[in-house]
Design a protein around this motif. Structure first.
Motif, PDB file in Angstrom:
ATOM      1  N   ALA A 150       2.539  -4.339  -9.990  1.00  0.00           N
ATOM      2  CA  ALA A 150       1.887  -3.054 -10.201  1.00  0.00           C
ATOM      3  C   ALA A 150       0.746  -3.129 -11.196  1.00  0.00           C
ATOM      4  CB  ALA A 150       2.910  -2.015 -10.680  1.00  0.00           C
ATOM      5  N   THR A 151       0.718  -4.162 -12.046  1.00  0.00           N
ATOM      6  CA  THR A 151      -0.334  -4.226 -13.041  1.00  0.00           C
ATOM      7  C   THR A 151      -1.639  -4.746 -12.471  1.00  0.00           C
ATOM      8  OG1 THR A 151       0.294  -6.455 -13.740  1.00  0.00           O
ATOM      9  CG2 THR A 151       1.367  -4.618 -14.856  1.00  0.00           C
ATOM     10  N   SER A 152      -1.624  -5.274 -11.255  1.00  0.00           N
ATOM     11  CA  SER A 152      -2.846  -5.835 -10.681  1.00  0.00           C
ATOM     12  C   SER A 152      -3.016  -5.387  -9.239  1.00  0.00           C
ATOM     13  CB  SER A 152      -2.798  -7.369 -10.757  1.00  0.00           C
ATOM     14  OG  SER A 152      -1.660  -7.854 -10.082  1.00  0.00           O
ATOM     15  N   PHE A 153      -2.671  -4.119  -8.966  1.00  0.00           N
ATOM     16  CA  PHE A 153      -2.660  -3.672  -7.585  1.00  0.00           C
ATOM     17  C   PHE A 153      -3.968  -3.022  -7.155  1.00  0.00           C
ATOM     18  CE2 PHE A 153      -1.974  -0.153 -10.103  1.00  0.00           C
ATOM     19  CZ  PHE A 153      -1.653   1.021  -9.455  1.00  0.00           C
ATOM     20  N   ARG A 154      -5.003  -3.133  -7.970  1.00  0.00           N
ATOM     21  CA  ARG A 154      -6.310  -2.610  -7.593  1.00  0.00           C
ATOM     22  C   ARG A 154      -7.247  -3.777  -7.290  1.00  0.00           C
ATOM     23  NH1 ARG A 154      -6.277   2.793  -9.752  1.00  0.00           N
ATOM     24  NH2 ARG A 154      -4.409   3.617  -8.773  1.00  0.00           N
ATOM     25  N   PRO A 172       1.960   3.050 -12.573  1.00  0.00           N
ATOM     26  CA  PRO A 172       2.755   1.844 -12.868  1.00  0.00           C
ATOM     27  C   PRO A 172       2.248   1.013 -14.047  1.00  0.00           C
ATOM     28  CG  PRO A 172       2.495   2.105 -10.497  1.00  0.00           C
ATOM     29  CD  PRO A 172       1.602   3.130 -11.139  1.00  0.00           C
ATOM     30  N   PRO A 173       0.935   0.785 -14.219  1.00  0.00           N
ATOM     31  CA  PRO A 173       0.517  -0.040 -15.358  1.00  0.00           C
ATOM     32  C   PRO A 173       0.936   0.507 -16.718  1.00  0.00           C
ATOM     33  CG  PRO A 173      -1.247   0.074 -13.750  1.00  0.00           C
ATOM     34  CD  PRO A 173      -0.200   1.058 -13.309  1.00  0.00           C
ATOM     35  N   THR A 174       1.081   1.822 -16.834  1.00  0.00           N
ATOM     36  CA  THR A 174       1.524   2.376 -18.115  1.00  0.00           C
ATOM     37  C   THR A 174       2.881   1.818 -18.490  1.00  0.00           C
ATOM     38  OG1 THR A 174       0.295   4.435 -17.724  1.00  0.00           O
ATOM     39  CG2 THR A 174       2.042   4.493 -19.386  1.00  0.00           C
ATOM     40  N   ARG A 175       3.816   1.828 -17.540  1.00  0.00           N
ATOM     41  CA  ARG A 175       5.150   1.292 -17.799  1.00  0.00           C
ATOM     42  C   ARG A 175       5.091  -0.190 -18.147  1.00  0.00           C
ATOM     43  NH1 ARG A 175       6.265   3.997 -12.742  1.00  0.00           N
ATOM     44  NH2 ARG A 175       6.555   1.957 -11.750  1.00  0.00           N
ATOM     45  N   ILE A 208       7.577   5.095  -8.539  1.00  0.00           N
ATOM     46  CA  ILE A 208       8.800   5.772  -8.946  1.00  0.00           C
ATOM     47  C   ILE A 208       9.725   4.798  -9.650  1.00  0.00           C
ATOM     48  CG2 ILE A 208      10.844   7.006  -8.112  1.00  0.00           C
ATOM     49  CD1 ILE A 208       9.172   8.023  -5.783  1.00  0.00           C
ATOM     50  N   SER A 209      10.243   5.210 -10.808  1.00  0.00           N
ATOM     51  CA  SER A 209      11.171   4.366 -11.561  1.00  0.00           C
ATOM     52  C   SER A 209      12.610   4.621 -11.149  1.00  0.00           C
ATOM     53  CB  SER A 209      11.029   4.626 -13.066  1.00  0.00           C
ATOM     54  OG  SER A 209       9.731   4.334 -13.516  1.00  0.00           O
ATOM     55  N   GLY A 210      12.920   5.859 -10.848  1.00  0.00           N
ATOM     56  CA  GLY A 210      14.297   6.220 -10.549  1.00  0.00           C
ATOM     57  C   GLY A 210      14.647   6.005  -9.087  1.00  0.00           C
ATOM     58  N   GLU A 211      15.495   6.854  -8.578  1.00  0.00           N
ATOM     59  CA  GLU A 211      15.957   6.741  -7.196  1.00  0.00           C
ATOM     60  C   GLU A 211      14.794   6.989  -6.244  1.00  0.00           C
ATOM     61  OE1 GLU A 211      19.331   8.884  -4.445  1.00  0.00           O
ATOM     62  OE2 GLU A 211      19.667   8.746  -6.598  1.00  0.00           O
ATOM     63  N   GLN A 212      14.561   6.048  -5.347  1.00  0.00           N
ATOM     64  CA  GLN A 212      13.390   6.098  -4.468  1.00  0.00           C
ATOM     65  C   GLN A 212      13.728   6.830  -3.173  1.00  0.00           C
ATOM     66  OE1 GLN A 212      12.029   2.063  -4.078  1.00  0.00           O
ATOM     67  NE2 GLN A 212      11.494   1.885  -6.235  1.00  0.00           N
TER      68      GLN A 212
END
Length: 473
Positions: A106-110, A212-215, A440-444
């Motif tokens: 998620a940190t490099s998805f752009r 996602p990158p924030t997390r 999403i972090s929780g239940e998807q």
């Protein structure tokens, strides 16, 4: 190429089984095969290489004769020796694809491309490049030696002043230039905040779903992220208080929640501010596309309601100008200016002064405000056109959320379709999308596509792309 230019040819191996002429032959041929040397490129002359390597000229000429005989190079007299123009080579066998840790994806998805529906890109086709080029040329001509030293660590003073004035008018934020720190982007901004105000083990509220990158950034800084659910009124502050009442900070996108595009309601804004004041906590307001609201005027920033100095306001020029500027800014409370100056002295290298000078001129001469006004009108039109085009083709299979602003659409997939599987197929077909479940972090339980509309120029274009998506569903 530098590895084959005179003075750059690394020494040969005297202990190798291959003779010197063969080593030279292999180096040149491999450089051509890899594409390091392209058809028409010039290579060192035999005389230059003889002097550099300390070999007999006949050794060099033997290697070059062999390359010429096989069609790799041509002698052009006084023009030197070049790689044969029009040389057709078999494509090299690609290296095995390295398996990527999906937890870091998620940190490099752009991507550094321009693909249909690519998230994070403004309308690049409508950027006033001629005006920008004119300002850039003028700034270069006016550059003095004083502008060629190390750049100001906190940011160019005139740009900090222009940003302060702009935020006062457009976002209702009362701040001084000294409170503004220029960064190289949102990630740099979060890192700066983390080093200044957080410590290992601190708990931080983050929106769920959320960027996602924030997390990932916070996790790498050894803080604990606490996912807080988001509904149609924004972050559920009451859930945050229940789950982590003593959290050190909260990161929110109140104008247009990322990615659901809902706005944080006034009661929840006041509740969030009250929580931060009572617990001596910090609120990071990420206002990445707050200018783009289409149903009414842009909402005032959360920072404009802050009376106790608990909100740090993060903005960026990536969405309103273009991402390759790598220019963003952070507004800190007056009480924290000295702390951020200390951290910046240690961690920041400063942003290129020429870039900041051009941006300053762009704002000062009124181009910035006019550009945002034009883009707000254009995006409203493109959003409706994209939505109509996609609904006309995919209406049976998706439901498109209505939102007051933002730069992307949310296509809720009907039935049991997997957004991740469809995203994978789209990217293989040259179309960009992001899966909501990746945010999403929780239940998807949600399954939806995130599609940027700012670079979709018409309803017909959207329809054509919709037909391609339909074949992939």
């Amino acid at each position: 190429m530098t590895i084959l230019k005179a003075g750059k040819f690394s020494p040969l191996d005297p202990a190798a089984a291959e003779p010197f002429y063969r080593q030279i032959y292999n180096r040149v041929r491999n450089a051509i095969a890899r594409g390091s040397l392209k058809p028409g490129d010039r290579i060192p002359s035999a005389r230059a290489l003889t002097k550099e390597l300390g070999l007999a000229r006949g050794t060099i000429e033997t290697a070059y004769s062999l390359l010429a005989a096989e069609g790799y190079i041509q002698a052009k007299g006084q023009a030197g020796t070049i790689v044969t123009p029009g040389l057709k080579l078999q494509a090299p066998v690609p290296s095995p694809i390295r398996q990527v840790d999906t937890s870091l994806a998620a940190t490099s998805f752009r991507p550094d491309t321009i693909l249909p529906f690519q998230m994070g890109l403004p309308a690049l086709d409508m950027f006033p490049r001629k005006i920008w080029a004119r300002l850039g040329a003028r700034c270069v001509r006016a550059m003095q030696p004083s502008a060629m030293v190390h750049p100001a660590i906190y940011g160019l003073p005139p740009l900090r002043a222009e940003i302060a004035a702009y935020l006062q008018v457009s976002r209702g934020i009362d701040c001084s230039p000294s409170q503004i720190f220029l960064t190289s982007g949102y990630r740099h901004t979060i890192e700066l905040i983390g080093h200044a105000l957080l410590k290992a083990g601190d708990r931080v509220w983050v929106e769920d779903p959320g960027y996602p990158p924030t997390r990932e950034i916070l996790r790498h800084m050894n803080t604990t992220t606490v996912p807080i659910p988001v509904d149609r009124d924004g972050m559920m502050v009451s859930d945050g208080i229940r789950l982590a009442p003593r959290a050190r900070a909260a990161v929110v996108t109140p104008a247009h929640q990322s990615p659901l595009c809902v706005s944080l309601t006034l009661p929840r804004r006041m509740a969030l501010l009250d929580w931060a004041t009572r617990n001596n906590a910090w609120i990071v307001e990420d206002d990445y596309d707050g200018e783009y609201r289409y149903v009414s005027r842009p909402l005032p920033a959360l920072k404009s309601l802050d009376r106790d100095g608990r909100v740090l306001y993060a903005g960026t020029f990536s969405k309103v100008l273009f991402p390759s500027l790598r220019l963003a800014y952070l507004v800190v409370p007056p009480s924290q200016v000295e702390r951020f100056e200390e951290i910046s002295q240690v961690l920041a290298a400063g942003n290129p002064e020429l870039t900041q000078t051009i941006v300053t001129a762009f704002i000062t001469e009124g181009h910035f405000a006019r550009h945002i006004q034009r883009m707000r009108k254009l995006y409203a039109e493109r959003r409706e056109a994209t939505k109509a085009g996609l609904e006309g083709v995919l209406g049976k299979y998706v439901r498109i959320d209505s939102s007051p602003g933002g730069m992307h659409l949310i296509l809720r997939l009907q039935g049991q379709r997997s957004d991740r599987r469809l995203v994978t197929r789209m990217r293989k077909d040259g179309l960009y999308a992001e899966a909501l479940t990746d945010w999403i972090s929780g239940e998807q339980t949600a399954s939806a596509l995130l599609l940027n509309f700012t670079n979709i120029d018409s309803q017909r274009t959207a329809e054509n792309f919709g037909k391609r998506i339909l074949t992939l569903m």
